[in-house]
Design a protein around this motif. Structure first.
Motif, PDB file in Angstrom:
ATOM      1  N   GLY A 179       6.766  10.993  24.055  1.00 30.40           N
ATOM      2  CA  GLY A 179       7.606  10.869  22.871  1.00 30.40           C
ATOM      3  C   GLY A 179       7.838   9.441  22.417  1.00 30.40           C
ATOM      4  N   GLU A 180       7.373   8.450  23.192  1.00 32.19           N
ATOM      5  CA  GLU A 180       7.595   7.042  22.846  1.00 32.19           C
ATOM      6  C   GLU A 180       6.392   6.393  22.165  1.00 32.19           C
ATOM      7  N   GLY A 181       5.381   7.186  21.846  1.00 29.67           N
ATOM      8  CA  GLY A 181       4.138   6.607  21.338  1.00 29.67           C
ATOM      9  C   GLY A 181       4.294   5.828  20.056  1.00 29.67           C
ATOM     10  N   PHE A 182       5.100   6.340  19.110  1.00 27.22           N
ATOM     11  CA  PHE A 182       5.253   5.629  17.849  1.00 27.22           C
ATOM     12  C   PHE A 182       5.955   4.283  18.044  1.00 27.22           C
ATOM     13  N   ARG A 183       6.858   4.216  19.003  1.00 27.96           N
ATOM     14  CA  ARG A 183       7.538   2.941  19.267  1.00 27.96           C
ATOM     15  C   ARG A 183       6.532   1.885  19.718  1.00 27.96           C
ATOM     16  N   TYR A 184       5.607   2.286  20.579  1.00 32.41           N
ATOM     17  CA  TYR A 184       4.588   1.343  21.033  1.00 32.41           C
ATOM     18  C   TYR A 184       3.596   1.031  19.913  1.00 32.41           C
ATOM     19  N   ALA A 185       3.295   2.029  19.091  1.00 28.50           N
ATOM     20  CA  ALA A 185       2.391   1.775  17.970  1.00 28.50           C
ATOM     21  C   ALA A 185       2.992   0.773  17.000  1.00 28.50           C
ATOM     22  N   GLN A 186       4.292   0.892  16.728  1.00 26.79           N
ATOM     23  CA  GLN A 186       4.954  -0.041  15.833  1.00 26.79           C
ATOM     24  C   GLN A 186       4.983  -1.443  16.430  1.00 26.79           C
ATOM     25  N   MET A 187       5.110  -1.526  17.744  1.00 25.24           N
ATOM     26  CA  MET A 187       5.107  -2.820  18.418  1.00 25.24           C
ATOM     27  C   MET A 187       3.784  -3.544  18.200  1.00 25.24           C
ATOM     28  N   ARG A 188       2.700  -2.756  18.154  1.00 25.13           N
ATOM     29  CA  ARG A 188       1.369  -3.321  17.939  1.00 25.13           C
ATOM     30  C   ARG A 188       1.095  -3.589  16.472  1.00 25.13           C
ATOM     31  N   LEU A 189       1.657  -2.748  15.595  1.00 21.03           N
ATOM     32  CA  LEU A 189       1.210  -2.687  14.213  1.00 21.03           C
ATOM     33  C   LEU A 189       1.457  -3.963  13.424  1.00 21.03           C
ATOM     34  N   ALA A 190       2.684  -4.484  13.433  1.00 21.18           N
ATOM     35  CA  ALA A 190       2.990  -5.642  12.596  1.00 21.18           C
ATOM     36  C   ALA A 190       2.154  -6.867  12.984  1.00 21.18           C
ATOM     37  N   PRO A 191       2.055  -7.226  14.275  1.00 17.54           N
ATOM     38  CA  PRO A 191       1.203  -8.364  14.624  1.00 17.54           C
ATOM     39  C   PRO A 191      -0.275  -8.136  14.309  1.00 17.54           C
ATOM     40  N   ALA A 192      -0.770  -6.908  14.544  1.00 18.43           N
ATOM     41  CA  ALA A 192      -2.181  -6.626  14.272  1.00 18.43           C
ATOM     42  C   ALA A 192      -2.462  -6.680  12.777  1.00 18.43           C
ATOM     43  N   ARG A 193      -1.535  -6.156  11.984  1.00 18.17           N
ATOM     44  CA  ARG A 193      -1.650  -6.217  10.525  1.00 18.17           C
ATOM     45  C   ARG A 193      -1.717  -7.669  10.064  1.00 18.17           C
ATOM     46  N   LEU A 194      -0.878  -8.515  10.661  1.00 15.61           N
ATOM     47  CA  LEU A 194      -0.855  -9.923  10.288  1.00 15.61           C
ATOM     48  C   LEU A 194      -2.129 -10.637  10.730  1.00 15.61           C
ATOM     49  N   SER A 195      -2.663 -10.249  11.892  1.00 16.18           N
ATOM     50  CA  SER A 195      -3.890 -10.882  12.386  1.00 16.18           C
ATOM     51  C   SER A 195      -5.060 -10.651  11.443  1.00 16.18           C
ATOM     52  N   HIS A 196      -5.123  -9.449  10.850  1.00 17.44           N
ATOM     53  CA  HIS A 196      -6.152  -9.198   9.844  1.00 17.44           C
ATOM     54  C   HIS A 196      -6.034 -10.211   8.704  1.00 17.44           C
ATOM     55  N   CYS A 197      -4.812 -10.451   8.270  1.00 12.34           N
ATOM     56  CA  CYS A 197      -4.602 -11.428   7.185  1.00 12.34           C
ATOM     57  C   CYS A 197      -5.117 -12.806   7.595  1.00 12.34           C
ATOM     58  N   MET A 198      -4.840 -13.198   8.832  1.00 10.17           N
ATOM     59  CA  MET A 198      -5.266 -14.513   9.318  1.00 10.17           C
ATOM     60  C   MET A 198      -6.786 -14.649   9.280  1.00 10.17           C
ATOM     61  N   ARG A 199      -7.468 -13.668   9.855  1.00  9.51           N
ATOM     62  CA  ARG A 199      -8.933 -13.753   9.957  1.00  9.51           C
ATOM     63  C   ARG A 199      -9.596 -13.732   8.582  1.00  9.51           C
ATOM     64  N   TRP A 200      -9.156 -12.824   7.698  1.00 12.49           N
ATOM     65  CA  TRP A 200      -9.811 -12.736   6.401  1.00 12.49           C
ATOM     66  C   TRP A 200      -9.431 -13.889   5.485  1.00 12.49           C
ATOM     67  N   LEU A 201      -8.296 -14.532   5.746  1.00 10.36           N
ATOM     68  CA  LEU A 201      -8.006 -15.776   5.029  1.00 10.36           C
ATOM     69  C   LEU A 201      -9.071 -16.813   5.371  1.00 10.36           C
ATOM     70  N   GLY A 202      -9.434 -16.913   6.642  1.00  8.09           N
ATOM     71  CA  GLY A 202     -10.493 -17.844   7.029  1.00  8.09           C
ATOM     72  C   GLY A 202     -11.802 -17.535   6.336  1.00  8.09           C
ATOM     73  N   ALA A 203     -12.138 -16.244   6.228  1.00  6.47           N
ATOM     74  CA  ALA A 203     -13.387 -15.863   5.559  1.00  6.47           C
ATOM     75  C   ALA A 203     -13.362 -16.261   4.091  1.00  6.47           C
ATOM     76  N   CYS A 204     -12.208 -16.114   3.446  1.00  4.90           N
ATOM     77  CA  CYS A 204     -12.130 -16.465   2.021  1.00  4.90           C
ATOM     78  C   CYS A 204     -12.091 -17.975   1.815  1.00  4.90           C
ATOM     79  N   VAL A 205     -11.565 -18.712   2.767  1.00 11.35           N
ATOM     80  CA  VAL A 205     -11.676 -20.175   2.714  1.00 11.35           C
ATOM     81  C   VAL A 205     -13.150 -20.564   2.683  1.00 11.35           C
ATOM     82  N   ARG A 206     -13.930 -19.952   3.540  1.00 16.06           N
ATOM     83  CA  ARG A 206     -15.372 -20.248   3.591  1.00 16.06           C
ATOM     84  C   ARG A 206     -16.068 -19.799   2.311  1.00 16.06           C
ATOM     85  N   ALA A 207     -15.762 -18.604   1.817  1.00 16.89           N
ATOM     86  CA  ALA A 207     -16.384 -18.131   0.580  1.00 16.89           C
ATOM     87  C   ALA A 207     -16.064 -19.077  -0.570  1.00 16.89           C
TER      88      ALA A 207
END
Length: 397
Positions: free
Chosen positions: A240-268
């Motif tokens: 029953g605690e799965g969503f709590r752990y998913a939320q713990m992962r979600l915000a940082p992982a969502r932000l990491s995508h922004c970080m990596r693709w910002l680098g790709a667009c800097v290069r583009a």
């Protein structure tokens, strides 16, 4: 292996030194691999290509640069600087072991995993010896979980000292070829999260559809799970605690995508700028034509705004807040800004921008996909609108 503390940090001097080494490695070693033909039938980098790049990163001392040798995790603000540098090539995150879904899975396991879990499942990921997958999204045609995780249909039931899992998953990045899985299912108590060894005969890859993006080994698989037996001690937390752990992962992982693709667009943008400053048309270089110059100026504005949004959200997470609303705002702002940047780069370069002669065309495709995964823009706006309504106090009497 010691626990990775997500807020321990390394300090500005060490962070700058790590980021400089990462950028140099990507520019000097990884970028030449962009012409390497080793791709699977979905045009994704092959595992042997990734392994070769990882070995070079390991030798250069830049593998998994966001986690220090003593197990400390860079702060989110520090991670942003390093992951942006790793994203200067679509192959960079793979070479440096900062790619999704591994980076988000490492973060979660380092934060909540027991010493036994960290040794068995986290260590191979940090050392770049294994890939992982996060099994949550389900087939839309079957009414399964997607942007709304509460619709989860994959079930789990306790049978002795094992949980038995049944269901189907869709768009599971990297499942084909992964060695570590984080799997979500629903019990009578609610969502549950399990760690599983891969491959497993009870987890069958039905197909790997062709998608617009092509930067992630293994693609995005549709998976059938038939009577998978998972030892009870491989559940993260309690039933029953799965969503709590998913939320713990979600915000940082969502932000990491922004970080990596910002680098790709800097290069583009670097590539498009170089093209505009060299290409002649109608008696002068493209940059001297207002229509082109203004597009590149808009790129600079969007790049800086994206960087500042990432830094703001990272600061929220570093302060110990969950960052759900802030990461939603950042994901919307950054993904939309990066889409505009990638589109302008293609437009500035004309026919060359449409071709595979440079990575601009691929960056455009990858960023278009980014607007969907980790929640489409519209879902985040809807979530924010609900928060606005919840927080509304009404007019004062």
């Amino acid at each position: 292996m010691s626990s990775a503390n997500p807020t321990a940090g390394a300090g500005p001097a060490l962070t700058a030194e790590i980021a400089a080494r990462v950028e140099a490695f990507v520019r000097e070693v990884v970028i030449p691999y962009e012409r390497d033909p080793r791709r699977d039938h979905h045009d994704c980098p092959s595992d042997d290509l990734v392994a070769e790049m990882k070995q070079k990163a390991r030798t250069a001392g830049v593998l998994t640069p966001h986690i220090l040798e003593d197990g400390r995790h860079l702060s989110q603000r520090e991670t942003a600087i390093v992951l942006q540098a790793s994203g200067l090539s679509p192959l960079g995150p793979l070479a440096l072991n900062t790619a999704a879904p591994d980076e988000g899975n490492m973060y979660l396991l380092g934060k909540v995993g027991s010493p036994e879990v960290r040794e068995r499942f986290l260590r191979p990921l940090v050392e770049g010896r294994a890939r992982s997958a996060f099994f949550m999204t389900e087939p839309a045609a079957e009414g399964g979980a997607g942007s709304d995780p509460s619709m989860m249909r994959t079930t789990c039931r306790l049978d002795g000292n094992h949980w038995v899992v049944n269901g189907r998953k869709a768009f599971i990045t990297g499942a084909d070829g992964a060695q570590v899985g984080i799997l979500m299912a629903k019990s009578d108590e609610g969502a549950c999260m399990f760690l599983v060894d891969l491959p497993d005969p009870s987890i069958r890859i039905e197909r790997v559809p062709n998608t617009i993006d092509s930067s992630m080994p293994g693609g995005h698989a549709v998976v059938a799970i038939d009577n998978l037996r998972v030892p009870a001690d491989q559940m993260l937390g309690q039933s029953g605690e799965g969503f709590r752990y998913a939320q713990m992962r979600l915000a940082p992982a969502r932000l990491s995508h922004c970080m990596r693709w910002l680098g790709a667009c800097v290069r583009a943008n670097e590539i498009a700028t170089d093209y505009a400053c060299r290409r002649q048309a109608f008696g002068k270089t493209l940059i001297d034509h207002e229509g082109v110059g203004f597009m590149l100026a808009d790129n600079l504005i969007d790049l800086r705004q994206a960087e500042l949004m990432i830094d703001w959200c990272a600061g929220i997470l570093d302060g110990g807040e969950p960052g759900g609303a802030e990461s939603s705002m950042t994901k919307v702002a950054v993904s939309e800004a990066l889409m505009r940047i990638a589109d302008r780069c293609v437009q500035v370069m004309g026919g060359t921008g449409l071709s595979s002669d440079t990575i601009v065309e691929q960056v455009f495709r990858e960023v278009r996909a980014f607007r969907i995964y980790d929640g489409p823009t519209e879902v985040h706006k809807w979530s924010l609108a609900k928060k606005i309504k919840r927080d509304w106090k009404g007019p004062e009497a």
